[in-house]
Design a protein around this motif. Structure first.
Motif, PDB file in Angstrom:
ATOM      1  N   ASN A   1       0.845  -1.208   0.000  1.00 55.98           N
ATOM      2  CA  ASN A   1       0.000   0.000   0.000  1.00 55.98           C
ATOM      3  C   ASN A   1       0.876   1.253   0.000  1.00 55.98           C
ATOM      4  O   ASN A   1       0.587   2.233  -0.688  1.00 55.98           O
TER       5      ASN A   1
ATOM      6  N   ALA B   1       1.092   4.267  -2.593  1.00 55.18           N
ATOM      7  CA  ALA B   1       0.882   5.657  -2.190  1.00 55.18           C
ATOM      8  C   ALA B   1       1.977   6.589  -2.726  1.00 55.18           C
ATOM      9  O   ALA B   1       1.718   7.759  -2.995  1.00 55.18           O
TER      10      ALA B   1
ATOM     11  N   ASP C   1       5.501   6.047   4.704  1.00 58.77           N
ATOM     12  CA  ASP C   1       5.767   6.355   3.279  1.00 58.77           C
ATOM     13  C   ASP C   1       5.789   7.857   3.099  1.00 58.77           C
ATOM     14  O   ASP C   1       5.471   8.618   4.022  1.00 58.77           O
TER      15      ASP C   1
ATOM     16  N   GLY D   1      -0.596  10.540   2.269  1.00 59.07           N
ATOM     17  CA  GLY D   1      -1.211  10.249   3.573  1.00 59.07           C
ATOM     18  C   GLY D   1      -2.672   9.846   3.426  1.00 59.07           C
ATOM     19  O   GLY D   1      -3.212   9.825   2.321  1.00 59.07           O
TER      20      GLY D   1
ATOM     21  N   ILE E   1     -10.852   3.060   6.132  1.00 56.95           N
ATOM     22  CA  ILE E   1      -9.940   2.258   5.304  1.00 56.95           C
ATOM     23  C   ILE E   1      -9.755   0.831   5.831  1.00 56.95           C
ATOM     24  O   ILE E   1      -9.358  -0.048   5.093  1.00 56.95           O
TER      25      ILE E   1
ATOM     26  N   PHE F   1     -13.376  -1.453   1.237  1.00 52.41           N
ATOM     27  CA  PHE F   1     -13.180  -0.002   1.048  1.00 52.41           C
ATOM     28  C   PHE F   1     -11.867   0.204   0.297  1.00 52.41           C
ATOM     29  O   PHE F   1     -10.805  -0.214   0.738  1.00 52.41           O
ATOM     30  N   SER F   2     -11.984   0.845  -0.852  1.00 50.66           N
ATOM     31  CA  SER F   2     -10.770   1.100  -1.644  1.00 50.66           C
ATOM     32  C   SER F   2     -10.933   2.400  -2.417  1.00 50.66           C
ATOM     33  O   SER F   2     -12.036   2.737  -2.849  1.00 50.66           O
ATOM     34  N   THR F   3      -9.848   3.134  -2.564  1.00 52.27           N
ATOM     35  CA  THR F   3      -9.880   4.342  -3.403  1.00 52.27           C
ATOM     36  C   THR F   3      -9.104   4.082  -4.699  1.00 52.27           C
ATOM     37  O   THR F   3      -8.912   5.003  -5.489  1.00 52.27           O
ATOM     38  N   LYS F   4      -8.676   2.809  -4.845  1.00 58.59           N
ATOM     39  CA  LYS F   4      -7.878   2.485  -6.038  1.00 58.59           C
ATOM     40  C   LYS F   4      -8.788   1.955  -7.145  1.00 58.59           C
ATOM     41  O   LYS F   4      -9.813   1.322  -6.851  1.00 58.59           O
TER      42      LYS F   4
ATOM     43  N   GLY G   1      -8.604  -1.764  -6.897  1.00 57.01           N
ATOM     44  CA  GLY G   1      -8.403  -2.278  -5.533  1.00 57.01           C
ATOM     45  C   GLY G   1      -9.575  -3.136  -5.059  1.00 57.01           C
ATOM     46  O   GLY G   1     -10.718  -2.896  -5.427  1.00 57.01           O
ATOM     47  N   MET G   2      -9.245  -4.155  -4.258  1.00 56.23           N
ATOM     48  CA  MET G   2     -10.304  -5.005  -3.683  1.00 56.23           C
ATOM     49  C   MET G   2     -10.819  -4.429  -2.363  1.00 56.23           C
ATOM     50  O   MET G   2     -11.898  -4.745  -1.899  1.00 56.23           O
ATOM     51  N   GLY G   3      -9.999  -3.643  -1.731  1.00 53.30           N
ATOM     52  CA  GLY G   3     -10.386  -3.069  -0.436  1.00 53.30           C
ATOM     53  C   GLY G   3     -10.369  -4.078   0.702  1.00 53.30           C
ATOM     54  O   GLY G   3     -11.081  -3.900   1.704  1.00 53.30           O
TER      55      GLY G   3
ATOM     56  N   GLY H   1      -7.199  -5.574   1.829  1.00 46.85           N
ATOM     57  CA  GLY H   1      -5.862  -5.678   2.442  1.00 46.85           C
ATOM     58  C   GLY H   1      -5.846  -5.237   3.898  1.00 46.85           C
ATOM     59  O   GLY H   1      -5.409  -5.995   4.782  1.00 46.85           O
ATOM     60  N   LEU H   2      -6.335  -4.025   4.187  1.00 50.12           N
ATOM     61  CA  LEU H   2      -6.275  -3.509   5.562  1.00 50.12           C
ATOM     62  C   LEU H   2      -7.258  -4.233   6.482  1.00 50.12           C
ATOM     63  O   LEU H   2      -6.988  -4.434   7.670  1.00 50.12           O
TER      64      LEU H   2
HETATM   65  P1  ADP Z   1      -6.802  -1.802  -1.535  1.00 50.96           P
HETATM   66  O1  ADP Z   1      -5.321  -1.665  -1.453  1.00 50.96           O
HETATM   67  O2  ADP Z   1      -7.238  -2.925  -2.388  1.00 50.96           O
HETATM   68  O3  ADP Z   1      -7.481  -0.512  -1.896  1.00 50.96           O
HETATM   69  P2  ADP Z   1      -6.643  -1.847   1.257  1.00 50.96           P
HETATM   70  O4  ADP Z   1      -7.576  -2.349   2.269  1.00 50.96           O
HETATM   71  O5  ADP Z   1      -5.285  -2.371   1.311  1.00 50.96           O
HETATM   72  O6  ADP Z   1      -7.291  -2.127  -0.118  1.00 50.96           O
HETATM   73  O7  ADP Z   1      -6.598  -0.279   1.366  1.00 50.96           O
HETATM   74  C1  ADP Z   1      -7.784   0.422   1.523  1.00 50.96           C
HETATM   75  C2  ADP Z   1      -7.569   1.873   1.197  1.00 50.96           C
HETATM   76  O8  ADP Z   1      -6.759   2.498   2.202  1.00 50.96           O
HETATM   77  C3  ADP Z   1      -6.792   2.146  -0.070  1.00 50.96           C
HETATM   78  O9  ADP Z   1      -7.657   2.067  -1.201  1.00 50.96           O
HETATM   79  C4  ADP Z   1      -6.307   3.551   0.202  1.00 50.96           C
HETATM   80  O10 ADP Z   1      -7.298   4.514  -0.106  1.00 50.96           O
HETATM   81  C5  ADP Z   1      -6.047   3.587   1.665  1.00 50.96           C
HETATM   82  N1  ADP Z   1      -4.612   3.402   1.919  1.00 50.96           N
HETATM   83  C6  ADP Z   1      -4.012   2.259   2.304  1.00 50.96           C
HETATM   84  N2  ADP Z   1      -2.703   2.442   2.531  1.00 50.96           N
HETATM   85  C7  ADP Z   1      -2.463   3.778   2.287  1.00 50.96           C
HETATM   86  C8  ADP Z   1      -1.310   4.602   2.334  1.00 50.96           C
HETATM   87  N3  ADP Z   1      -0.099   4.106   2.666  1.00 50.96           N
HETATM   88  N4  ADP Z   1      -1.442   5.914   2.021  1.00 50.96           N
HETATM   89  C9  ADP Z   1      -2.664   6.416   1.715  1.00 50.96           C
HETATM   90  N5  ADP Z   1      -3.786   5.681   1.633  1.00 50.96           N
HETATM   91  C10 ADP Z   1      -3.687   4.390   1.936  1.00 50.96           C
END
Ligand code: ADP
Length: 644
Positions: free
Chosen positions: A530, A534, A562, A566, A575, A580-583, A586-588, A590-591
């Motif tokens: 991630n 970023a 990183d 942010g 997040i 939840f994903s902004t990519k 993205g699958m949303g 990971g976190l």
């Molecule tokens: P994905 O990577 O598939 O989007 P994650 O659960 O890993 O799913 O992340 C969810 C969201 O958290 C990301 O889409 C992003 O918006 C935000 N995010 C995660 N890591 C960072 C980071 N290092 N800097 C900024 N935003 C982050």
């Protein structure tokens, strides 16, 4: 003067009938409104010694109230007592019979009830002079004291059958060590009769126990003697109406004095004395005897012929004992005859606090049911959590595959490098071997290089395999620094391919943990990937990802920092939610997976911004009171469940 006296006596003669008529009119007027005198039944009660001599007084009292209860007509009881029962003064009998005859000449009683042996003998002796047409009951008397052949049609007997040897057997059963029994009995004619009778009946017992007779002692001497009876003694009370000195004592009175002096347990044959100072055993039931006599009396008052009413002698009732006396004299319950009842036992906690106990029991049962329900709910929740964790782990596995896919280019590159070097070295070796005099030293060096490159390629494959392996949640002890450096190593090729500077700063002290290293490696990888995403749009020189580990008392910390934009504060909590994903692609997950894994290790994960995003994970270290053991427990449990 003389004429004046005659005139007065004439006046008085005339006045007497007038006053009599006047008086009768008044008397009739007052009683007519209450109960008609002809309706009232008159019962003459004849006591042996007096109305307050036990046990007969108790019988008389109970019979009186029973007759009152059972009779449909009012009953008037008139009490008389023999005057010669104390001493056998036969000369006094005749005037007493005449006195009674004179008293009731105008209005004979409807029933005569004679209580006790002396009264029975008296009425039988003078039956022809004592209202022979009036029905009579002889009661509270032993059948041996009744002359059955002399009974008339107007006589009924409600007798008892005294079985004193049975009382003595009872004493020897409940107190088997008894060696001496003192017998309380007086010196009046009836007492002398019983003393003789008992001496005869108890003779066989003298082989087993010594008998001591009190009938020849004044009562004061009896009290003194009873104070210092030898151990293993008992007292049997028969009667003490008149002592050897001719002093009237009355048995009830004498017994209460004896109780306060005696150093031995006291037994008797009639429950009229069973009032707290007597041990107990088989005895006449005064209530039962009185009830029978009262019912015979009522039948006779209702018109039944006394001679037709036959009553068998009353026997002793089932043995009953006074619990307090049993305690005092150390009488074991197991020594009591079968079917005995124990009275005056203090009520048990159940009897005293029945409702409180029922209420408390109900509350406890309700609480128990509630606890069971909660435990059931908790178990259900636990199973649901396990299930969801299992799903999450499967998702995590998928997530690792997707990560591996993401890393495939850099992994291929990573493997290609040593493979290319191996190929180049192999070709060089081939050329050297074709020369007439191959340089063996160089060949040796080349083979060494080939082996090193092979190990490098194998290591990349091993890491990849361990990353994508599908293993159940398995806990083990490991150092967090090793895990982090391995993860960074694994991702460094990917960082290089993206031209990102990767830094790894490990704590100098070891960070021992218990947990699942594959799962935690996935957490670190997710955060690092991630972070790489970023910083993708940052200028090349600023693209940096730093992974640090540190120790804070009993907690290990991993920080993944990183230099990207942010996390917007409003998204900081979102997040970690699934999907939840902004990519764009993205699958949303990971976190969300990372948070689940960290929680399963009793840890915490959060994010803050500091010139880019800073993800911070805290995990409990192994320690004396640290949470590591708890982690081991909870994760171990997870592992066990997920392995099912
Ligand atoms: P994905 O990577 O598939 O989007 P994650 O659960 O890993 O799913 O992340 C969810 C969201 O958290 C990301 O889409 C992003 O918006 C935000 N995010 C995660 N890591 C960072 C980071 N290092 N800097 C900024 N935003 C982050």
């Amino acid at each position: 003067m003389r004429r004046r006296q005659n005139a007065l006596s004439l006046l008085s003669l005339l006045a007497v009938p007038f006053l009599y008529l006047f008086g009768s009119a008044i008397f009739a007027g007052t009683t007519a409104s209450a109960a008609a005198p002809s309706e009232t039944r008159r019962v003459l009660i004849l006591h042996s010694f007096g109305p307050r001599f036990k046990p007969w007084s108790a019988y008389a009292e109970t019979i009186r109230s029973e007759i009152n209860r059972q009779s449909r007509k009012p009953v008037d009881f008139v009490d008389h007592a023999l005057v010669n029962a104390r001493a056998n003064d036969l000369q006094a009998e005749s005037p007493f019979v005449e006195y009674l005859g004179a008293l009731y000449a105008g209005h004979p009683p409807d029933l005569i009830i004679a209580f006790g042996g002396p009264a029975a003998t008296f009425v039988q002796r003078h039956r022809q002079r004592l209202f022979p047409a009036v029905p009579m009951i002889v009661t509270a008397v032993d059948h041996r004291r009744v002359q059955y052949e002399k009974l008339t049609d107007n006589d009924a007997v409600v007798p008892v059958d005294n079985n004193v040897p049975a009382v003595f057997e009872n004493i020897l059963q409940v107190l088997p060590g008894t060696r001496l029994i003192a017998i309380l009995i007086g010196a009046s004619p009836i007492e002398r009769f019983w003393a003789e009778e008992l001496r005869r009946e108890l003779a066989p017992l003298t082989k087993r126990v010594e008998l001591k007779w009190y009938n020849e002692l004044p009562f004061d001497d009896i009290l003194k003697d009873a104070e210092s009876l030898p151990p293993h003694s008992a007292i049997f009370s028969v009667l003490m109406n008149v002592d050897a000195a001719g002093v009237v004592q009355e048995t009830g009175n004498a017994l209460s004095k004896l109780v306060s002096h005696a150093n031995a347990p006291i037994f008797t044959y009639d429950d009229a004395y069973f009032d707290g100072s007597i041990v107990g055993g088989p005895m006449f039931s005064m209530q039962e005897g009185s009830r029978i006599a009262a019912s015979v009396a009522t039948r006779i008052l209702d018109g039944e012929k006394p001679g037709d009413i036959k009553t068998p002698p009353l026997k002793y009732a089932a043995a009953k004992f006074d619990w307090r006396q049993m305690q005092r004299w150390g009488i074991s319950e197991s020594n009591l005859p079968a079917g005995s009842s124990i009275l005056f036992r203090p009520p048990s906690a159940w009897e005293n606090y029945r409702w409180q106990i029922i209420t408390a029991g109900a509350v406890v049962a309700f609480q128990g049911a509630l606890i069971m329900l909660l435990l059931f709910e908790q178990r259900r929740r636990h199973l649901a959590e396990m299930d969801s964790r299992q799903r999450m782990m499967e998702l995590a596995h998928v997530n690792r595959f997707s990560t591996a896919g993401e890393l495939s280019a850099s992994i291929a590159h990573e493997i290609n490098q040593p493979l290319g070097a191996i190929l180049a070295n192999a070709e060089t070796a081939q050329l050297i071997l074709q020369s007439p005099s191959p340089d063996l030293a160089e060949l040796k060096e080349i083979v060494g290089d080939i082996r090193r490159d092979d190990r490098r390629a194998s290591e990349v494959v091993r890491r990849l395999r361990s990353f994508v392996t599908k293993a159940p949640f398995q806990t083990q002890k490991f150092d967090l620094n090793d895990l982090v450096s391995e993860s960074v190593e694994f991702l460094s090729a990917h960082a290089r391919s993206r031209e990102i500077t990767m830094r790894c700063e490990l704590s100098r002290t070891p960070l021992p943990l218990i947990g699942d290293p594959i799962q935690l490696q996935q957490v670190v990888s997710n955060l690092v990937l991630n972070a790489m995403d970023a910083v993708r749009d940052a200028p090349r020189a600023q693209r940096a990802v730093t992974v640090r580990t540190s120790r804070h008392r009993r907690t290990a910390e991993i920080r993944v920092e990183d230099t990207g934009p942010g996390v917007p504060p409003e998204l900081a909590s979102k997040i970690f939610e699934p999907f939840f994903s902004t990519k764009d692609h993205g699958m949303g997950m990971g976190l969300s997976i990372a948070r689940t894994i960290v929680k399963a290790h009793d840890g915490q994960i959060d994010v803050e911004n500091n010139n880019g995003a800073v993800f911070r994970i805290r995990l409990p270290l192994i320690g004396k009171n640290g949470g590591a053991s708890a982690v081991a427990g909870s994760v171990g449990q997870s592992g066990a469940d997920s392995g099912k």
